[in-house]
Design a protein around this motif. Sequence first.
Motif, PDB file in Angstrom:
ATOM      1  N   GLN A 135       0.814  -1.215   0.000  1.00 35.42           N
ATOM      2  CA  GLN A 135       0.000   0.000   0.000  1.00 35.42           C
ATOM      3  C   GLN A 135       0.852   1.271   0.000  1.00 35.42           C
ATOM      4  N   CYS A 136       2.071   1.160   0.543  1.00 35.84           N
ATOM      5  CA  CYS A 136       2.970   2.322   0.545  1.00 35.84           C
ATOM      6  C   CYS A 136       3.357   2.693  -0.882  1.00 35.84           C
ATOM      7  N   ASN A 137       3.758   1.708  -1.670  1.00 32.79           N
ATOM      8  CA  ASN A 137       4.121   1.962  -3.067  1.00 32.79           C
ATOM      9  C   ASN A 137       2.933   2.467  -3.870  1.00 32.79           C
ATOM     10  N   GLU A 138       1.779   1.894  -3.592  1.00 32.87           N
ATOM     11  CA  GLU A 138       0.561   2.263  -4.309  1.00 32.87           C
ATOM     12  C   GLU A 138       0.186   3.719  -4.046  1.00 32.87           C
ATOM     13  N   SER A 139       0.424   4.179  -2.837  1.00 28.95           N
ATOM     14  CA  SER A 139       0.011   5.532  -2.453  1.00 28.95           C
ATOM     15  C   SER A 139       1.051   6.597  -2.767  1.00 28.95           C
ATOM     16  N   CYS A 140       2.297   6.200  -3.041  1.00 28.07           N
ATOM     17  CA  CYS A 140       3.370   7.175  -3.263  1.00 28.07           C
ATOM     18  C   CYS A 140       3.204   7.868  -4.613  1.00 28.07           C
ATOM     19  N   PRO A 141       3.045   9.195  -4.645  1.00 30.40           N
ATOM     20  CA  PRO A 141       2.860   9.911  -5.902  1.00 30.40           C
ATOM     21  C   PRO A 141       4.165  10.132  -6.666  1.00 30.40           C
TER      22      PRO A 141
END
Length: 364
Positions: free
Chosen positions: A301-307
């Motif tokens: 989820q961290c990678n998914e949320s990183c813009p």
Amino acid sequence: MVNKKDKYIFSLKAILWTYIIMCIIIAGLNYGYASKAPKNVADAINWIWQFYENWIKTIFIIAGSFLTINIIGKSKRTKMRKANLIGLIIAALIVHVIMPLLFHNGDVYFFAMPLPWTTVPLQLLYHNSSFYKSYFPIWGVAGISSVLIFYVLVSIIVFIGTFLYGRRWQCSTICLFNGFASEVFDPVFPLLGKKKHLNQKELKIFTLLRWLFFAISLFLTTWWILFLSGVFLGGNYDAISKIESYKYLAGELLMAMFFWIALTGRGYCYYCPLGTVLGLISKIAGQKITTNNSKCIQCGQCNESCPMSIDIKSAAYYGKDVADIRCVGCGHCVDACPTKTLSYTTKVLSILKKRSKKSFSMHV
């Protein structure tokens, strides 16, 4: 049946589309037609542009922040993102509302981004520059002095804040060029198509753009500093000013909006010249994402949320800190982490946290 979340998303998209379309139209008139138009028409266009860039933009930031919190509020923690939005609302009220009213000057926002982002303050120091000639009749000596003082104060606040809190201070909390849109309208990027992260090839292109725009901005800044110091490097100051105007309109303003439509809200942040400088300062400030506060479950989820397309997940697997120059400190990954293993910090924030813990333990 349409639920509330869908209504919020539709409203947020409508605000962003309105902002983009109106900004292009009014900016086109202001920067393209106004200089050739009769004085009364040019004054009217300039007033409309100032009103839109100040009051309407602030209203959009406040309304968009409300909608974004309602969209993400029930599914994720929002501590850092709420802090970002509160900071941006305060910054907009100060730069776009309070300062223009205080200075009787609707163009104060020109001076809210430090060097090397724009050389406008340097151009204002040269009496024969087109920028000085355009605004001296309107502002006078007192007006010019006031905006330059404002610029110096903003620069001090940005650079000291970055040394203390990292790139997060400017890029995610007070930036009113691209940072505000990236945070306020995050749930609806891109406006067309699906959200995606940049691959390695695309990241290399943006890295090249970063250093290219940084080099151009550094050259323009150096040219004006030397020119004002009496060292002539060749070239014409009006031509240099026009080059910078074209860079701003084509490579920054229009491209930033294109990225909002087709790629990501943070597209411009990948190569923003000021962001590059602040990224380097953030290295000195010790900015990092710690990844070992608890146990990482590799949910991604961290990678998914990183813009900014930073691979936080891989670092978290080994419990390594993430200290990437691209990191804007938005805290999306921190809020998204279900096990709370991530946290944003700098050297100063770490010291303050330790002192807070020590003080708490002494009072328990």
